[in-house]
Design an enzyme around this catalytic site. Structure first.
Site, PDB file in Angstrom:
ATOM      1  N   ASP A  11      15.258  10.718 -10.788  1.00 33.54           N
ATOM      2  CA  ASP A  11      14.376   9.821 -11.543  1.00 33.54           C
ATOM      3  C   ASP A  11      15.098   9.219 -12.744  1.00 33.54           C
ATOM      4  O   ASP A  11      14.579   8.315 -13.393  1.00 33.54           O
ATOM      5  CB  ASP A  11      13.154  10.592 -12.056  1.00 33.54           C
ATOM      6  N   ASP A  32       7.400  11.147  -1.319  1.00 34.00           N
ATOM      7  CA  ASP A  32       7.616  11.845  -2.593  1.00 34.00           C
ATOM      8  C   ASP A  32       7.046  13.264  -2.532  1.00 34.00           C
ATOM      9  O   ASP A  32       6.251  13.607  -1.638  1.00 34.00           O
ATOM     10  CB  ASP A  32       6.912  11.031  -3.695  1.00 34.00           C
TER      11      ASP A  32
END
Ligand code: DGJ
Length: 744
Positions: free
Chosen positions: A554, A484
């Protein structure tokens, strides 16, 4: 023309280079002033000695010309291959060289060429590759600026299949003075007219890669990033298409930068309607010092030309990026169905809770359990712990090794989240190495999500992260890593570099990220890496070289995902599109969509779950079991079949897309309706890519149709809202269907 093979020819008498295969031709010429001119890029044309008529020149009022002898040579109106500013071409240049005397002028003169079979690696950079030298040929054009001695080698690779040209530039300072590259684009292409529409894929967090189309007009049209990542805001991919081009027919050229940092993609229409495309590292945040003897390699830019419409353009990119950009063990393998605990628990978990989630997932057919953020250091929320990659023993008494063994004992694979490039102020790493941040001396440092960016331009920082991550990977059963990156770079400055190298930091940072990826993926070749950056902020070809799949956004809402995944599909293969079924109400939008629709969208991707399946009813869990069994049966087709867009979510209430197997015997069509309609008209979609002569049986029905009928007359998608259609379940908002077609 039929027998024509890939080739690169140099016609000495005319000074013309011709790169061609069955799909395209790319023509360049040595100009009378010694520079390289661009003659043509488009559909394949037969080779011959002389194409110099394509170089049109004339004397124009008010235009500067090269010399009294060459008074029709106005650089301003010439199509060039690697232009500079300041020597009578007033358009934006491909390269800028800043010299010790303050001059920015240069003049890249042709010096020679060589042609090689295959394609060279670009050191330290991601790039497309060949597995056999017969797959491609590469032309190296050697240019040199006589005053500074700077050598620029222009690289052009043509592949034996598809309308693809991969380009990059390699510089070596062969002079005696210190130079600075203020701009070094990977690609410059001057096209003879401006009758194009520009397509870009832009948005923000949670709505990445929405399609925007605009007309080219005189002046510049550009997108880019100066955020330190390719970004949510703009993707390093643009298309120029003719106004009448659509998914099925017409000319288009796609431009894609194999890079994950700051970029510029620009079209400039000049006063004579020539269109100049530039693509490369964003010059606003770039300045590279080249001492005598030093070299610099630009990232690669890939251009694809088609005359068969946008689906064909995308399919060419998909195949290239799936087979000759992505690498390694997972490149050709269907991806495991995973469950990720992020939306199930966020930071609020215990080992027992995680194992509960894993157990239920296993029972429902999921293959891989992924532990997301929060397992390390003092990380119980986003304020602390980033940078300290040691398991939190209060949460995980036996560490990652213990948890991964317990997950393995359930019969599942185990995956782990890292965010290696970041640090919280409240962390041991920050306390022991405050100088490891990117921050400008005496200036305020901005925050995002309570975190700072580590200086990945430093080898010691990259080495530290390598030690931390490889140690965990070596000592636990880890099959998957989610990497990430949750903030952009601000106040960019490296404590280790001198003043005259601060313009290198953004690029050196990305090189550091690539170096860490390279070390880890080489040492752990069977670990599946998924790139992520607050969802889809680094969904780019550079990442695909290391991580064959990326977390697309997301935003896990099925309806929004239609736009995100549809936009993403213009460049990126379905096997790269991370897509999960999540809970309802959805956590980003609070929308409630049917479980079937959430899966029907996620099947067109890597597929997984992002919720605690224990919270579902028995009936829903049974549906999940059917979904995982279905995906296991069909995932090879979903992820590696030929993908077609049929109806766009950017145009209306219906979205549709489909995948077709290589032998054209099997196809799966996804059909999605946003809002339900009263007394709806009958509806049909026309399918694509089928064999007209094959008879396809529609699964779960008694119906069969020939391919020609499905492609021309269409497949009925009328549902229960078109009156009382026999045997159809009532339709609703956010409804969807999959049509599975199989021929004998
Ligand atoms: C952002 C990612 O996109 C999410 O999937 C999740 O991993 C969080 N970060 C964790 O902090």
């Amino acid at each position: 023309m039929e027998d024509m093979l890939m080739n690169i020819t140099f016609h000495k008498s005319t000074g013309i280079f011709h790169l061609y295969n069955n799909d395209i031709s790319y023509l360049m010429m040595i100009l009378p002033n010694g520079q390289i001119g661009q003659l043509y890029f488009g559909a394949a044309i037969r080779d011959r000695e002389d194409f110099s008529h394509l170089l049109e020149t004339c004397y124009r009022t008010n235009s500067a010309y090269y010399s009294e002898e060459l008074n029709t040579m106005c650089l301003e109106h010439l199509k060039q291959e690697y232009p500079v500013y300041g020597t009578s071409d007033f358009r934006e240049p491909a390269v800028e060289v800043i010299q010790e005397n303050g001059s920015h002028l240069s003049d890249f003169q042709y010096k020679g060429y060589r042609i090689e079979h295959g394609k060279p690696h670009l050191p330290g950079l991601p790039a497309t590759y060949t597995e056999d030298d017969s797959e491609a040929m590469t032309l190296f054009l050697v240019l040199k600026d006589p005053v500074t001695g700077l050598m620029a080698e222009l690289l052009y690779t043509i592949f034996n299949q598809g309308g693809i040209i991969a380009r990059s530039v390699y510089f070596v300072n062969q002079g005696t003075e210190i130079l600075h590259l203020g701009r070094a684009m990977s690609l410059s292409l001057d096209l003879p007219d401006s009758n194009y529409q520009w397509m870009q894929f832009s948005g923000a967090w949670g709505r990445e890669r929405y399609l925007h189309t605009r007309e080219l007009v005189p002046g510049t049209t550009s997108i880019g990033s100066t955020r330190g990542a390719s970004s949510h805001e703009h993707n390093p991919f643009v298309i120029l298409k003719r106004p009448h081009t659509d998914e099925l027919q017409g000319e288009a050229i796609g431009f894609s930068l194999v890079y994950s940092g700051n970029f510029l993609a620009q079209a400039e229409v000049d006063n004579q309607n020539i269109t100049r495309i530039l693509m490369g590292i964003h010059p606003d945040t770039f300045d590279w010092k080249l001492s005598p003897g030093a070299d610099f390699q630009t990232p690669e830019a890939v251009m694809v030309y088609t005359s068969y419409g946008l689906n064909h353009l995308s399919q060419t990119f998909h195949k290239l990026y799936q087979k000759r950009l992505a690498r390694g063990y997972w490149r050709d393998r269907p991806r495991p169905i995973l469950i990720n605990n992020w939306e199930a628990t966020y930071f609020d978990f215990t080992e027992e809770k995680l194992l509960d989630i894993a157990r239920r997932a296993k029972d429902c057919g999921v293959e891989l359990f992924v532990l997301d953020d929060g397992w390390f250091g003092a990380r119980r929320n986003s304020f602390a712990g980033l940078g300290d990659w040691t398991p939190n023993k209060e949460l995980l008494p036996d560490g990652i090794a213990g948890l991964s063994a317990k997950v393995a004992a359930l019969g599942m694979k185990f995956g782990l989240w890292f965010e290696p490039e970041m640090v919280n102020a409240d962390s041991d790493l920050y306390r022991s190495h405050p100088d490891w941040l990117l921050k400008t001396p005496h200036r305020h440092s901005s925050l995002t999500r309570h975190q700072y960016v580590l200086d990945f331009s430093r080898n010691d920082v990259v080495e530290h992260l390598y030690q931390q991550m490889s140690d965990i990977l070596r000592n636990a059963h880890i099959s998957y890593i989610k990497w990430d990156m949750n903030r952009y770079i601000t106040e960019c400055y490296s404590a280790l570099l001198p003043a005259d190298r601060q313009g290198e930091v953004f690029h050196r940072y990305i090189l550091g990220v690539y170096a860490l990826y390279e070390k880890l993926t080489s040492e752990f070749p069977e670990v599946l890496f998924e790139s992520c950056a607050s969802g889809g902020s680094r969904f780019d070809p550079g990442m695909l070289y290391y991580a064959p799949q990326g977390w697309t956004s997301d935003n896990t809402d099925a309806v929004d995902r239609l736009k995100i995944q549809y936009g993403t599909s213009y460049c990126y293969p379905i096997s790269s599109i991370g897509s999960h079924v999540s809970a309802v109400p959805n956590h980003q939008l609070f929308r409630i969509t049917p479980l079937s629709t959430r899966a029907n969208v996620a099947y067109f991707g890597t597929f997984g779950y992002e919720l605690d399946l224990n919270t579902l009813t028995d009936e829903e869990q049974a549906e999940v079991r059917r979904q995982t069994a279905f995906m296991k049966k069909w995932r090879h087709l979903f992820q590696f079949g030929t993908f077609y867009r049929i109806a766009s979510p950017f145009d209306g209430n219906i979205t549709s897309w489909m995948v077709v197997s290589d032998d054209q015997k099997t196809a799966i069509v996804g059909w999605y309706k946003i809002l339900n309609q009263t007394n709806a008209p009958f509806s049909r979609i026309r399918l694509l890519g089928l064999n007209p002569d094959l008879c396809y049986h529609l699964k779960d029905s008694t119906q069969s149709f020939y391919g020609d009928e499905l492609m021309h007359a269409g497949l009925s998608t009328s549902d229960s809202m078109c009156g009382e259609l026999m045997g159809r379940k009532p339709s609703c908002d956010f409804d969807s269907r999959l049509f599975i077609l199989q021929a004998e």
